[in-house]
Design a protein around this motif. Structure first.
Motif, mmCIF file in Angstrom:
data_model
loop_
_atom_site.group_PDB
_atom_site.id
_atom_site.type_symbol
_atom_site.label_atom_id
_atom_site.label_comp_id
_atom_site.label_asym_id
_atom_site.label_seq_id
_atom_site.Cartn_x
_atom_site.Cartn_y
_atom_site.Cartn_z
ATOM 1 N N HIS A 170 32.549 34.504 37.064
ATOM 2 C CA HIS A 170 33.949 34.510 36.723
ATOM 3 C C HIS A 170 34.206 35.021 35.250
ATOM 4 C CE1 HIS A 170 38.036 33.311 36.522
ATOM 5 N NE2 HIS A 170 37.896 32.512 35.584
ATOM 6 N N THR B 35 33.945 38.830 34.361
ATOM 7 C CA THR B 35 34.840 39.541 34.676
ATOM 8 C C THR B 35 36.246 39.621 33.628
ATOM 9 O OG1 THR B 35 36.143 37.971 35.865
ATOM 10 C CG2 THR B 35 34.555 39.204 37.128
ATOM 11 N N THR C 289 29.859 40.230 40.912
ATOM 12 C CA THR C 289 31.260 39.084 40.908
ATOM 13 C C THR C 289 31.773 39.013 41.918
ATOM 14 O OG1 THR C 289 31.852 41.308 40.015
ATOM 15 C CG2 THR C 289 31.158 39.627 38.346
ATOM 16 N N ARG C 290 31.565 39.912 43.107
ATOM 17 C CA ARG C 290 32.317 40.216 44.360
ATOM 18 C C ARG C 290 31.415 40.510 45.368
ATOM 19 N NH1 ARG C 290 38.048 43.445 45.398
ATOM 20 N NH2 ARG C 290 38.530 42.336 47.216
ATOM 21 N N LEU D 63 32.131 41.984 49.533
ATOM 22 C CA LEU D 63 32.764 42.044 50.591
ATOM 23 C C LEU D 63 31.987 42.752 51.816
ATOM 24 C CD1 LEU D 63 36.181 43.645 49.140
ATOM 25 C CD2 LEU D 63 35.983 41.143 49.750
ATOM 26 N N GLU E 36 30.124 44.389 43.872
ATOM 27 C CA GLU E 36 30.734 44.661 42.500
ATOM 28 C C GLU E 36 29.844 43.730 41.447
ATOM 29 O OE1 GLU E 36 34.837 44.107 41.869
ATOM 30 O OE2 GLU E 36 35.573 45.072 43.828
ATOM 31 N N ARG F 80 31.910 47.595 34.929
ATOM 32 C CA ARG F 80 32.141 46.971 36.122
ATOM 33 C C ARG F 80 31.525 48.183 37.051
ATOM 34 N NH1 ARG F 80 36.241 48.503 39.606
ATOM 35 N NH2 ARG F 80 36.310 47.282 41.541
ATOM 36 N N ILE G 294 28.160 36.082 45.000
ATOM 37 C CA ILE G 294 28.779 36.054 43.722
ATOM 38 C C ILE G 294 27.670 35.154 42.981
ATOM 39 C CG2 ILE G 294 30.521 35.038 42.481
ATOM 40 C CD1 ILE G 294 32.404 35.739 44.672
#
Length: 130
Positions: free
Chosen positions: A49, A52, A76-77, A79, A88, A95, A112
């Motif tokens: 967190h 980012t 950080t992510r 999906l 990510e 990034r 994450i």
């Protein structure tokens, strides 16, 4: 179990000094705790967190290596769908986004807060001058 990082590891992932991370912990910018009276550790999700939110590039560091296209950072992510995954990574001020099979993301344990190394290989790199 979510990953945890010592102060020095967190500092390296964020591209800052150990002292900066300690100040952030003391100033409640970055939560940390001690396990069994040991050194302070930071939860990977909390570190992701904060990563980012950081956008200023760190001081340049020169470490001899022939692999100039490897960027160590923190996930950080992630999906996932039934076939693919989008991952990510925040590597200092950079990034990076990678598309891979869901199977690969699962086998690597990408979640994450996990430390990861992005290796970039391109047949063409465009360079612009402002």
């Amino acid at each position: 179990m979510p990953p945890h990082y010592r102060v020095a590891e967190a500092a390296a992932l964020l591209g800052v000094s150990d002292d900066t991370v300690r100040r952030w912990i003391e100033g409640d910018r970055l939560p940390a705790h001690r396990e069994g009276g040991g050194p302070a550790v930071v939860d990977g999700a909390d570190l992701a967190h904060l990563a980012t939110q950081l956008r200023e590039p760190p001081e340049p560091r020169t470490t001899p290596s022939s692999a100039r296209n490897r960027l160590t950072g923190i996930v950080t992510r992630v999906l996932r769908d039934t076939v693919m995954a989008q991952v990510e990574i925040q590597a200092g001020p950079f990034r990076l986004v990678s598309l891979m099979s869901r199977e690969a993301a699962d086998e690597l344990g990408l979640e994450i807060g996990v430390r990861a190394v992005a290796t970039v290989k391109a047949t063409q790199v465009s360079v612009d001058v402002p």
